[in-house]
Design an enzyme around this catalytic site. Structure first.
Site, PDB file in Angstrom:
ATOM      1  N   TYR A 121       0.962  -1.326   0.044  1.00  0.00           N
ATOM      2  CA  TYR A 121      -0.122  -0.019  -0.084  1.00  0.00           C
ATOM      3  C   TYR A 121       0.769   1.262  -0.135  1.00  0.00           C
ATOM      4  O   TYR A 121       0.865   2.003   0.822  1.00  0.00           O
ATOM      5  CB  TYR A 121      -0.896  -0.054   1.371  1.00  0.00           C
ATOM      6  N   HIS A 126      -2.138   7.595  -3.278  1.00  0.00           N
ATOM      7  CA  HIS A 126      -3.292   6.974  -2.961  1.00  0.00           C
ATOM      8  C   HIS A 126      -3.742   6.701  -1.300  1.00  0.00           C
ATOM      9  O   HIS A 126      -4.816   6.958  -1.087  1.00  0.00           O
ATOM     10  CB  HIS A 126      -2.974   5.476  -3.505  1.00  0.00           C
ATOM     11  N   ARG A 135     -11.656   8.509   6.460  1.00  0.00           N
ATOM     12  CA  ARG A 135     -11.234   9.136   7.922  1.00  0.00           C
ATOM     13  C   ARG A 135     -11.083  10.744   8.032  1.00  0.00           C
ATOM     14  O   ARG A 135     -12.263  11.116   7.784  1.00  0.00           O
ATOM     15  CB  ARG A 135      -9.840   8.382   8.224  1.00  0.00           C
ATOM     16  N   GLU A 192      -7.300  -1.555  -9.360  1.00  0.00           N
ATOM     17  CA  GLU A 192      -6.486  -0.906  -8.854  1.00  0.00           C
ATOM     18  C   GLU A 192      -5.107  -0.924  -9.691  1.00  0.00           C
ATOM     19  O   GLU A 192      -4.875  -2.160  -9.971  1.00  0.00           O
ATOM     20  CB  GLU A 192      -6.082  -1.397  -7.358  1.00  0.00           C
ATOM     21  N   LYS A 246     -11.303  -8.498  -2.238  1.00  0.00           N
ATOM     22  CA  LYS A 246     -10.043  -8.378  -3.012  1.00  0.00           C
ATOM     23  C   LYS A 246      -9.984  -9.753  -3.668  1.00  0.00           C
ATOM     24  O   LYS A 246      -9.250 -10.009  -4.871  1.00  0.00           O
ATOM     25  CB  LYS A 246      -8.950  -8.114  -2.067  1.00  0.00           C
TER      26      LYS A 246
END
Ligand code: CA
Length: 408
Positions: A121, A126, A135, A192, A246
């Site tokens: 990640y 991103h 958030r 993605e 996923k």
């Protein structure tokens, strides 16, 4: 790098120039699965050159590259350099010419048997975008993000080669303002834009790979689409992270571009502040300048580009990812696949997911045919392309593409 000419006609804009020579697994109507090398619009059948290259037939006539990769870089890059030599110059190499077939006649398969798959990640843009949406816009990155190349263990069984259609997944979602979850087809199917590296050298349990020797353990890279069902993901991911949102499918490009072919395109990554812990420090250039794009083609519609990004934007590089992955003594195996995480840049046109492009559904994307997208519709084909280019040298990955089929 020395300029190379070939006796073979290679289209100027080909991803598969003489500087590249990526490895893959192909078959034809008449020939079973075996190792091929891409050059221009041709594929070189390595089994026809096995003797000349001193390779065992069983290694070359194989369903996967794993056994070949396990021979080590001295052998695999040696093969690449030999082919480069035989393809260079004015005089045809008759053996190599004989071993070629049109790429149109080659069916491409998964290049490696993936034992374990990890998804990082590692794009700050991103992670920041997602943090802003879900958030706190003021504190978009979680406190660990600039200290750890965050990742999770994904599912290897559902990694599929380019061209294989994907099926819209079904699962459990919590509709907005509902109090009970429902079972339905995902309404938020997303892509993605990622790249993945393939482990080329195993480690023993307890052993750690350092950033300094990470490149010895990386065979090469592919393009990668980590398909994501955002509604399933949203409901399931707390507290243990991504799962069924996923694991229904990830698509990989079939040609593995070696690290040696990418070396001329290495670049310095973004500055890392705060300073990373000692085991994540690295020397030299950690990133690669690979132009990436995403195209969407609606059913019977026109193809259009919806994203231009670049692998160089990655905050954490793969040396750091691999050092972090093994710092606890976790062993890795040949063929393990480790994906980068969605590669977004700073500009809106460089966002690597529909989640970001349409900003969680608040900014629908209007296509040329007038239809809109916040996520993908059935019948959409999504295609990721990638290539590096410098001083007349082009080293590319081809593409990874898949059509979305309706849920069963
Ligand atoms: Ca991902």
């Amino acid at each position: 790098m020395k300029k190379l000419e070939s006796w073979l006609e290679i289209p100027q804009d080909s991803d598969f120039s003489i500087y590249n020579l990526p490895f893959g697994i192909f078959s034809t109507v008449a020939r079973g699965k075996r190792i091929g090398v891409a050059i221009g619009d041709q594929v070189i059948d390595l089994s026809m050159l096995a003797k000349k290259l001193k390779l065992d037939k069983e290694v070359v006539e194989n369903n996967y590259l794993n056994d070949f990769i396990a021979l080590g870089k001295d052998v695999t890059n040696g093969v690449r350099l030999k082919l480069q030599e035989w393809l260079s110059g004015a005089d045809e190499d008759l053996d190599v010419k004989e071993a070629m077939l049109s790429s149109k006649d080659a069916v491409m398969h998964m290049p490696v048997k993936v034992g374990d798959y990890t998804d990082f990640y590692s794009s700050m843009e991103h992670a920041t975008n997602v943090g802003k949406m879900f958030r706190d816009p003021e504190n978009a990155l979680l406190p660990n993000w600039k200290h750890i190349p965050v990742g999770y263990h994904g599912r290897a069984s559902s990694i599929i080669p380019s061209g294989t259609p994907i099926r819209r997944p079904k699962g459990q979602v919590m509709p907005k303002d509902a109090t009970e979850p429902v079972y339905q087809a995902s309404e938020r199917l997303d892509m993605e834009l990622e790249m993945a590296f393939i482990v080329g050298k195993e480690t023993e349990l307890g052993e750690s790979i350092t950033t300094a020797n990470a490149d010895d353990h990386i065979f090469g890279m592919v393009l990668f689409n980590d398909w994501s069902a955002r509604d399933i993901q949203k409901w399931e991911y707390v507290p243990l992270g991504p799962f069924l949102g996923k694991s229904f499918a990830s698509s990989a490009s079939p040609w593995v571009v070696t690290l040696e072919a990418l070396k001329p395109f290495s670049v310095q990554g973004p500055e890392q502040d705060p300073k990373v812990l000692s085991y994540l420090e690295y020397e030299g250039e950690g990133n690669y300048d690979v132009n990436l794009s995403v195209d969407i083609t609606p059913k019977d519609g026109e193809t259009e580009r919806i994203c231009n990004s670049n692998y160089r934007y990655m905050y954490w590089n793969q040396k750091q990812q691999l050092a972090h992955h093994t710092v606890n003594g976790c062993n890795v195996n040949v063929g393990d696949m480790m994906a980068s995480g969605t590669i977004s840049g700073k500009d809106e046109n460089s966002y690597g997911s529909m989640l970001e492009i349409a900003w969680a559904g608040t900014k629908p994307l209007t296509l040329k045919d007038g239809s809109t997208r916040v996520f993908f519709k059935d019948g959409d084909t999504v295609t990721i392309k990638g290539h590096a280019e410098k001083d007349g040298m082009r080293v590319g990955f081809g593409e990874v593409t898949a059509e979305i089929l309706p849920a069963l």
